[in-house]
Structure formats: C-alpha cells, structure tokens
Design an enzyme around this catalytic site. Sequence first.
Site, PDB file in Angstrom:
ATOM      1  N   SER A  32      -7.506   3.998  14.307  1.00  0.00           N
ATOM      2  CA  SER A  32      -6.517   5.257  14.563  1.00  0.00           C
ATOM      3  C   SER A  32      -7.343   6.400  13.108  1.00  0.00           C
ATOM      4  O   SER A  32      -7.969   6.241  12.657  1.00  0.00           O
ATOM      5  CB  SER A  32      -5.614   4.924  14.213  1.00  0.00           C
ATOM      6  OG  SER A  32      -4.996   5.157  12.991  1.00  0.00           O
ATOM      7  N   ARG A  87      -5.821  10.762  11.851  1.00  0.00           N
ATOM      8  CA  ARG A  87      -4.371  11.761  12.037  1.00  0.00           C
ATOM      9  C   ARG A  87      -4.701  13.351  11.335  1.00  0.00           C
ATOM     10  O   ARG A  87      -6.091  12.823  10.949  1.00  0.00           O
ATOM     11  CB  ARG A  87      -3.751  10.583  11.137  1.00  0.00           C
ATOM     12  CG  ARG A  87      -4.102  10.523   9.705  1.00  0.00           C
ATOM     13  CD  ARG A  87      -4.315   9.533   9.260  1.00  0.00           C
ATOM     14  NE  ARG A  87      -4.693   8.966   8.488  1.00  0.00           N
ATOM     15  CZ  ARG A  87      -4.278   8.256   7.430  1.00  0.00           C
ATOM     16  NH1 ARG A  87      -2.497   8.071   7.186  1.00  0.00           N
ATOM     17  NH2 ARG A  87      -4.773   7.894   6.303  1.00  0.00           N
ATOM     18  N   ASP A 111     -13.875   7.543   3.379  1.00  0.00           N
ATOM     19  CA  ASP A 111     -13.037   7.750   3.242  1.00  0.00           C
ATOM     20  C   ASP A 111     -12.488   6.914   2.540  1.00  0.00           C
ATOM     21  O   ASP A 111     -11.377   7.585   1.265  1.00  0.00           O
ATOM     22  CB  ASP A 111     -11.982   7.361   4.428  1.00  0.00           C
ATOM     23  CG  ASP A 111     -12.794   5.997   5.154  1.00  0.00           C
ATOM     24  OD1 ASP A 111     -13.546   5.326   4.410  1.00  0.00           O
ATOM     25  OD2 ASP A 111     -12.362   5.150   6.558  1.00  0.00           O
ATOM     26  N   THR A 136      -8.651  -0.991   7.808  1.00  0.00           N
ATOM     27  CA  THR A 136      -9.126  -1.888   8.817  1.00  0.00           C
ATOM     28  C   THR A 136     -11.006  -2.070   7.929  1.00  0.00           C
ATOM     29  O   THR A 136     -10.861  -3.885   8.184  1.00  0.00           O
ATOM     30  CB  THR A 136     -10.236  -1.069   9.279  1.00  0.00           C
ATOM     31  OG1 THR A 136      -9.833  -0.414  10.342  1.00  0.00           O
ATOM     32  CG2 THR A 136     -11.087  -1.872  10.526  1.00  0.00           C
ATOM     33  N   ASN A 174     -17.033  -4.733  -0.444  1.00  0.00           N
ATOM     34  CA  ASN A 174     -17.075  -4.578   1.213  1.00  0.00           C
ATOM     35  C   ASN A 174     -16.621  -5.756   1.562  1.00  0.00           C
ATOM     36  O   ASN A 174     -17.234  -6.796   1.759  1.00  0.00           O
ATOM     37  CB  ASN A 174     -17.653  -3.950   1.944  1.00  0.00           C
ATOM     38  CG  ASN A 174     -17.794  -2.478   1.979  1.00  0.00           C
ATOM     39  OD1 ASN A 174     -17.524  -2.334   2.423  1.00  0.00           O
ATOM     40  ND2 ASN A 174     -19.595  -1.847   1.444  1.00  0.00           N
TER      41      ASN A 174
END
Length: 473
Positions: A16, A18, A241, A263, A300
Amino acid sequence: MGEKIYNLAFDFGASSGRMVLCKLEDGKLELEELHRFPNHEVRVGGHIYWDLFGLYHELKQGLKKAAAKKVPIQSLAIDTWGVDYGLFDKDGNLIGNPVNYRDSRTDGVIDEIGKIIPLEELYNRTGIEFMYFNSIFQLYAEKKMRPVILDNAKRILFMPELFGYFLTGIMYTEYTFASTSQLLDARKREWDYDLIEKLGLNKEMFGDIVMPGTIIGGLLPEVEEETGLKDVKVIAVGSHDTASAVAGAPLESDDAAFLSCGTWSLLGMVLDEPILNEASYKYNYTNEGSIDGKIQFLKNINGLWIMQNLRRNWCEFEGEVGFPDIIREARAARRQDFSINPKDPRFTAPLNMMKEIVGYCEETGQGTPEGLGEMAMAIYNGLTEEYRKSVKYMEEITGKTVSCINMVGGGIQDQLLCELTAKKTGKRVMAGPVEGSVLGNSIVQLVAMGEIKDVQAGRQIIRDSFEVKIYEP
C-alpha cells in the site's frame, strides 16, 4: 506558539501507499495521513507488473488533498520499496511498464552472472547480498524478456525517481536506492561502470548520483495547475524506504540494531563503512546506502508479506478476519511449535499461502497445522527464528554486541511479534514509532530545508514526539 513547518512524505510500500502531512511545531512532529491507497501487483502475459500510472494518479490525488488543507507546505519527498525501475528512451519517454520484483524472469540469472563475474568478487565490489530480484539480475533478465526495450533504453530511473521525474521533469538517481541495484561500488558510493560494461549493459543509462537531502526542484507548471499545490520543493531523501525507516528509528547508540517491520523485515546496524569480508559474504549480509553517506549493514528477511497473504487467503476461502483476530487465534493455538523457513522460495509469491504453510510443515515432519492460529504461529516462529540468527551472525561479523533492537514500522502494532522477538533474540526490544519511514522521510526534508541541524536532531524530535514501548526478553 512557535512557527509551524509543513512537509509531505509519500511512502510507497509493496502492499500500500500513503501520503502524510508532517507538521513540526515547538520541537515536536505531528502526522496527519491525508491519503492511503492499495498497491496491487498486476499479472498479465505470464509476468507481474506494477500499476505505475495508477500509483502516480494516487500521488496526485494526495497532492490535491494537501492543497485543500491550505497550509504553507515547503517540500515533499518520496520513498518506495527497493530495486525496481523504469527505462526511458532518448526523448525521455517511459518504455515498458516497470516489472514487479517478485516476477519469475530472474530465475537462474544469478548463476548466469556468476559465469561472467565470480559471485564472491561481485559481492566484494558491491557489498549487496544475493537476492534474485536485485536490479542487476532484473536488468540482465531484460535481455531475454524485453530486448527491444533494453536496446532502446537511454536512462534508468528507479521507482522514487520515476515519480520525481513525473513531478519535476528532472531525472536524478539517489544514493540509498541506487545501492539496492547491486551495481554500485560499495566503497566509493558510485556506479561500478566496469561491472556494468562486463554485463553488457549501457553505462550511459546510469545518471549522476545525488545524496539524501538534495533539493531536486519545483513542481512542473502542469502539476501545479492540476493539483493546486504551488511553490513546493521536491527533495531526494533516503528514497529507499529502508533508509527512511532507519532515519526515523530513534537509535540511541552505535551498538543498537534496527528492525524495520513491514512487508519485509530488515534487521541490521548503521556503520560508517561497509563490511566486505568472508564472513559477511558467507552469511549473505548486505551493505546498503544509508543517510549521511553511511552504510546499513543488514539482512533482508521475508516479512509480514507472508502473514498478509495468509489473511488474504483465509478471507477468500474461510471467512473475513483481521490481524487482531489472527493474533488472538495464534495466542490460543493448541500447538505453538510449528515453524516455517521464511526464505523458502515457496513463500515468495504463492497463489495460496495457507496451502504452502501446511505443505511446508508436513514435508518437514512437523505434522499438519490446524486452523488459523497454528498457521500464524508457524509464521511467527519462522520470522523470529530468522531474527535470532541474524542478530547472532551480525554480532559475529561486526564484533559488536547488540544492546537493543529498535523496531519500527507497521509490524510493531503486533504485540505478539514484539514479545516473541524479545524472547527469541534475548534482546531488549524498543518498539516505535510505527511510522518510521514517514518520519525519516520528513526529518531529512527538514535538514535539507535548513529547519533542523542534522538527522540526529531529527531523531531527538522523534523521541520527544512519539511513544516507544519496551519489551524485555
């Protein structure tokens, strides 16, 4: 009352996106989410793509909502998930839609590249862990999937810069995101053109690199006219991010670890220089770019993507549930010992996550998880075991003892995950703030605009503005 400083942080996750209005007043930050939207993968012709123009439309919807607030917004910045990109022709036109990193086109490409350059040498140059979707492997796969597009590509822009280009008309490449490509010289913090040429890629595609905190420019006149937002600067922040999340993590010491939970789970430490040695190669740790030219030495880990898909499939096949329901069922599960390996390829992009969890547990001799709670516990145990191992190996490689783990991101709203992380790793967990990426994005903008001294000052503002919850091991 002090002066109010406003900026906009766009945070695009793989699930998502925002847009958040950030206000600094009297040494404290306040956040107001103005626009949120889903980010859907699109499957067509046997491949998985991003709906790029749909996302750009949502970005502009956010700008319209921001303009309607009628407050003096100084700047905006965009951060997104890593590695993905778009290719442009000589006239500045996008050619081909960006492919989703979960696409199967890179199957076997790591081994192919290993025949061109030994993988240990590749790691020693770039410092990036081997993940099948890194940009280097995607670009090499373009030769088979979309050779005409690759032949005509004159410039590559990564996802945040794609949106920045649409907004400003200016092409740029930001350091933290470029590092995720596995085409950057980890020591010099610049493109490894020798490597790029060895792979048969056009080195002219790769533009000059700017550092986080660079002011790119203003909005194009047509963007201002369409959205009503004027006199706003676009800033390159830690546009990966993870880099923004680390900037927004109120780390209190050099031996504190960060864990960005979304995620993906990104667990690591901030270092001054990359670690490129046998141990970091053996354990496949990555040296990504961070703010202030530093390095995020991290692992990761396939994260809450697995839980998100368990919920989605349960809703499709069994009935509507929310994450609080999943947590409650997990706590009440009869068997608490099921565990999956989040790194197993079967959990990367399955059509039915429930089926894969059950199949994995049965095939590994654990028996059959029954019900939502036991499936969820298999995920919780698998994730936190990866956290435990990652901390252990990181301490071994860096020679540092991790003092605590600062968890940020949406995953910290899951108290069970935080509790199990502290218990499994044996480390004190400081959970907060939730909006790590947005806050890191915002404070780098504030530094760029001269409103605060540096990122450390920004982290102090975050500590003063948001609650951090402590979980003891």
